[in-house]
Scaffold this motif. Structure first.
Motif, PDB file in Angstrom:
ATOM      1  N   HIS A  97       0.839  -1.199   0.000  1.00 22.10           N
ATOM      2  CA  HIS A  97       0.000   0.000   0.000  1.00 22.10           C
ATOM      3  C   HIS A  97       0.879   1.257   0.000  1.00 22.10           C
ATOM      4  CE1 HIS A  97      -2.730   3.169   1.419  1.00 22.10           C
ATOM      5  NE2 HIS A  97      -3.574   2.521   0.620  1.00 22.10           N
ATOM      6  N   THR A 122      -5.404   7.549  -2.737  1.00 21.35           N
ATOM      7  CA  THR A 122      -3.943   7.648  -2.848  1.00 21.35           C
ATOM      8  C   THR A 122      -3.485   7.333  -4.273  1.00 21.35           C
ATOM      9  OG1 THR A 122      -3.533   5.371  -2.104  1.00 21.35           O
ATOM     10  CG2 THR A 122      -3.606   7.086  -0.405  1.00 21.35           C
ATOM     11  N   SER A 163     -12.072   4.546  -1.558  1.00 21.78           N
ATOM     12  CA  SER A 163     -12.075   6.007  -1.717  1.00 21.78           C
ATOM     13  C   SER A 163     -12.016   6.385  -3.194  1.00 21.78           C
ATOM     14  CB  SER A 163     -10.883   6.618  -0.971  1.00 21.78           C
ATOM     15  OG  SER A 163      -9.682   6.124  -1.505  1.00 21.78           O
TER      16      SER A 163
HETATM   17  P1  13P Z   1      -6.697   4.441  -0.511  1.00 23.96           P
HETATM   18  O1  13P Z   1      -7.620   3.382  -0.984  1.00 23.96           O
HETATM   19  O2  13P Z   1      -6.982   5.797  -1.071  1.00 23.96           O
HETATM   20  O3  13P Z   1      -5.262   4.051  -0.719  1.00 23.96           O
HETATM   21  O4  13P Z   1      -6.906   4.635   1.053  1.00 23.96           O
HETATM   22  C1  13P Z   1      -6.690   3.591   1.916  1.00 23.96           C
HETATM   23  C2  13P Z   1      -6.775   3.965   3.311  1.00 23.96           C
HETATM   24  O5  13P Z   1      -6.802   3.130   4.179  1.00 23.96           O
HETATM   25  C3  13P Z   1      -6.857   5.386   3.629  1.00 23.96           C
HETATM   26  O6  13P Z   1      -6.663   5.615   4.967  1.00 23.96           O
END
Ligand code: 13P
Length: 310
Positions: free
Chosen positions: A30, A220, A135
């Protein structure tokens, strides 16, 4: 001392690469992980991108450098693969803010509502939900539904952001990400004074008052894409600061400024190179979602994957 540490890291990385081949493993990372962990990734990305890769890979083993709900999602999608989470204590306080008991109670109170769960939730909660979202696609997922009444769990900030983009009635669960809510409007106001030309990009887990001051609201993965645009020369990064490593690496010559020194997720920092190596040596800790829960949770994740990015 520094030299010795570098040598040690190189030896660890070499051994990780050797074992990765021997085990037929893929390393998914990640965007919030430590820089040195990002650097050994076969693929680095946001929650949606990592789920998509997990669903498609032909590797036998997935080493998931992230937090538990991410490894669980990989297990939901890949029941025949071994999913390793190098530190089993890497959790998500936001995901822990909704339990199946409380969700079942709320569903009884709202029999007409469709339940949309953020991917930052346990496999059990996904199993009790109609559809999942990340997100990167939350608005699109909600808009895709016939229902007019949506129970959105567990992140009230993301839910609030979606509510500003849809006419549907959104009922928000009172959860929040402790890291993102530490970001305050004052951080943006101060940084705009210091860097008048800067773009300000924030994650939708931020408070509504913070989102209101941003130029862009992105996952992200969305931030990584946005940073590549020609017009972006300088960017205030309104999310966990681990992503800055990747942004700088991919965009030499551009300036990336962390929005706050407090934007650090301690769970994401639990994974280290040594722990990645340990997990490949011992083939543990393994994350495996029980089959009855997995099948129900998979239906909600599959529905989301059909919709794709927002
Ligand atoms: P994203 O899916 O944007 O990488 O976000 C993951 C997350 O845990 C944000 O706190």
């Amino acid at each position: 001392m520094r030299m010795m540490e570098t040598d040690r890291n190189l030896a660890v990385i070499e051994e990780i690469q050797r074992l990765k081949k021997a085990r037929k493993a893929i390393i998914l990372v990640h965007n919030y992980q430590l820089g040195e962990v990002q650097d050994i990734a076969d693929f680095a990305g946001d929650s949606l991108e990592l789920s998509q890769i997990a669903a498609q890979t032909d590797a036998d083993v997935i080493v998931f450098c992230g937090v538990r709900f991410m490894a669980e999602t990989a297990s939901i999608l890949c029941p025949n693969k071994i999913v390793l989470l190098p530190d089993i204590n890497a959790g998500c306080p936001l995901a822990d803010m909704v339990t199946t008991e409380r969700l079942e109670q709320k569903k009884k109170e709202l029999p007409d509502a469709t339940v949309v769960c953020y991917i930052n939730s346990s496999a059990e909660v996904k199993a009790e939900s109609d559809i999942c979202c990340t997100s990167a696609n939350a608005v699109r997922v909600v808009e895709s539904l016939d229902a007019q009444e949506i129970l959105f769990v567990p992140d009230q900030c993301l839910g609030h952001y979606v509510a500003t983009k849809t006419r549907k009635k959104m009922i928000l669960w009172p959860g929040f990400c402790p890291t993102h809510v530490r970001i305050q409007p004052e951080h943006i106001i101060r940084l705009r004074e210091e860097y008048p030309q800067t773009k300000v990009v924030v994650h939708p887990e931020c408070r509504p008052e913070v989102i209101a001051l941003a130029d862009e609201v992105l996952s992200t993965g969305g931030m990584c894409q946005y940073a590549r645009r020609d017009e972006v020369k300088e960017m205030v990064v309104g999310t966990e600061m681990g992503i800055i490593h990747r942004l700088r690496k991919e965009n030499p010559g551009k300036k990336f400024i962390s929005i706050s020194e407090q934007a650090i997720c301690p769970d994401m920092k639990l994974i280290t190179l040594e722990k990645v190596l340990g997990s490949l040596e011992e083939m543990a800790p393994e994350v495996k979602v029980p089959e009855d829960i997995r099948l129900k949770a998979k239906a909600s994740v599959d529905r989301m994957l059909e919709i794709g990015r927002g």
